[in-house]
Design an enzyme around this catalytic site. Structure first.
Site, mmCIF file in Angstrom:
data_model
loop_
_atom_site.group_PDB
_atom_site.id
_atom_site.type_symbol
_atom_site.label_atom_id
_atom_site.label_comp_id
_atom_site.label_asym_id
_atom_site.label_seq_id
_atom_site.Cartn_x
_atom_site.Cartn_y
_atom_site.Cartn_z
ATOM 1 N N HIS A 136 0.800 -1.086 -0.155
ATOM 2 C CA HIS A 136 0.036 -0.042 0.092
ATOM 3 C C HIS A 136 1.058 1.209 -0.011
ATOM 4 O O HIS A 136 1.959 1.281 0.559
ATOM 5 C CB HIS A 136 -0.899 0.064 1.296
ATOM 6 C CG HIS A 136 -2.171 1.065 1.124
ATOM 7 N ND1 HIS A 136 -1.844 2.445 1.850
ATOM 8 C CD2 HIS A 136 -3.185 0.994 0.858
ATOM 9 C CE1 HIS A 136 -3.225 2.828 1.868
ATOM 10 N NE2 HIS A 136 -3.882 2.029 0.970
ATOM 11 N N GLU A 180 2.253 -6.866 3.312
ATOM 12 C CA GLU A 180 0.747 -6.979 3.771
ATOM 13 C C GLU A 180 0.327 -8.238 4.168
ATOM 14 O O GLU A 180 0.756 -9.106 3.443
ATOM 15 C CB GLU A 180 -0.422 -6.178 2.848
ATOM 16 C CG GLU A 180 0.079 -4.615 2.617
ATOM 17 C CD GLU A 180 -0.912 -4.180 1.545
ATOM 18 O OE1 GLU A 180 -2.112 -4.666 1.496
ATOM 19 O OE2 GLU A 180 -0.386 -3.158 0.944
#
Ligand SMILES: Cc1ncc(COP(=O)(O)O)c(C=O)c1O
Length: 386
Positions: A136, A180
């Protein structure tokens, strides 16, 4: 009064964005539930929200928020280190640490603020950051603020991470691996056990952003659970803004690291604390996730049902991407679905790499079988027209 050259600059940039179908417009949308929104005088069944459990409008989270707001007001007035440290902070941090099985936890104003605060508090100019290429934007922002050497490994490829660490590790005193747990735009899970082994072998620190894992995978306990047991990941970051149904971010970690973060993370020190109502709602959200096994199973069940109907591979989380390559195709698919009463947002570069524009379908516990099957039928029909 703005300067002419500034307006010209903005207009030129906007023209470029429009010409490449990358201009974004904010559309007023009122969520009625996690799965139904009101937009342009119509109700749409929405697969666009990260409110995976419907806790944003849950009776108990709302009641907790209102009670704390009535007692303490709508804002916190100052940073945590000044006078913003409402006792609910301690309660929430203890609950998060207990939920994750770590010694301590630190709450931030948002997940974004957590990532841009944690990384530069631990890693500096001489150090190495090894980051999954699909991480991200806020993990990249944290890496940039750290001013370290940053190298990207191939998505979910632990051997690619290992090769980079082997090549660069000796030149840097500290090394941080960033990934992530569940990838926000792909919905797939990271090879955390392999990354943890590499971290142990190379004395690197593994940080996992589990924004989309907690509340959804592994009985809601998140992607750091492996075969029913928690992996000893030293830096477990997450958000309170998605499945938890409130707002904020957190890091679950050791007592010493937490103490250091409270002393060094600029995005915690130099920003106003969260409103007490938000802390109370988050606390209730964590309690519900920890205790309601039936609820936390539902988003994944809905995603699996949809994927099976669309002949897609079984999803690993509540997120199912429909890859459509170009922004134009993604926008057209989204527009046609909206006409049929479904909201599935087109995700375009730079949020995802060039050539991988997509629809991102996010499933919630509040979606009914009928809504999920309706989306699958509409999706099949729309994809056949593109
Ligand atoms: C993987 C990931 N990390 C962090 C964030 C930021 O969290 P927040 O929305 O709480 O700022 C997001 C949200 O989009 C995300 O998808």
């Amino acid at each position: 009064m703005t300067v002419d050259s500034l307006n010209r600059f903005a207009a030129q940039k906007l023209e470029q964005l429009t010409a490449t179908s990358l201009h974004r417009k904010l559309v007023p949308t009122r969520a009625l539930t996690a799965g139904v929104v009101h937009r342009d005088d119509r109700e749409l069944v929405s697969f666009a929200s990260n409110d995976y459990l419907g806790l944003c409008r849950h009776r108990e989270t709302t009641a907790a928020n209102l009670a704390a707001t009535r007692a303490a007001g709508t804002g916190s007035g100052a940073s945590r280190h000044v006078t913003g440290e409402h006792p609910l902070y301690g309660k929430l941090e203890r609950a998060l640490a207990a939920f994750k099985g770590t010694e301590d936890a630190v709450v931030f104003g948002s997940g974004y603020l957590a990532n841009i605060g944690i990384v530069p508090a631990l890693i500096g100019r001489d150090d190495l950051i090894v980051i999954d290429e699909l991480c991200h934007s806020c993990l990249y922002a944290g890496a940039t603020l750290a001013r370290a050497k940053v190298v990207t490994f191939e998505h979910n490829d632990a051997s690619s991470a290992a090769a980079l660490i082997d090549r660069h590790r000796a030149n840097h005193p500290r090394c941080l691996i960033l990934t992530e747990g569940v990838f926000s735009m792909d919905g797939d899970r990271a090879p955390l056990r392999d990354l943890l082994d590499i971290a142990a072998r190379t004395d690197a620190w593994l940080m996992v952003d589990d924004a989309h894992g907690v509340g959804v995978v592994e009985n809601g306990r998140g992607s750091v659970i492996d075969n029913g047991r928690p992996l000893a990941i030293p830096l477990q970051m997450g958000t309170l803004s998605k499945a938890v149904g409130a707002y904020g971010g957190y890091l679950c970690t050791s007592r010493d690291v937490a103490d250091l973060i409270r002393n060094r993370a600029r995005s915690l020190i130099y920003t106003t604390a969260l409103p007490p109502g938000v802390l109370a709602a988050a606390l209730k959200g964590i309690e519900i996730i920890a205790s309601d096994a039936e609820l936390v199973a539902k988003p994944l069940e809905n995603a699996q049902r949809f994927a099976a109907l669309c002949a897609l591979p079984p999803p690993q989380s509540a997120i199912v991407p429909i890859l459509l390559e170009t922004p134009e195709r993604a926008l057209e698919a989204s527009r046609q679905l909206e006409q049929q009463g479904y909201l599935a947002v087109a995700i375009r570069p730079p949020t995802v790499p060039e050539g991988t524009a997509r629809l991102r379908c996010a499933f919630s516990a509040t979606h009914t079988l009928e809504q999920v099957e309706g989306l699958a039928a509409a999706m099949t029909q729309v994809l056949a027209t593109l």
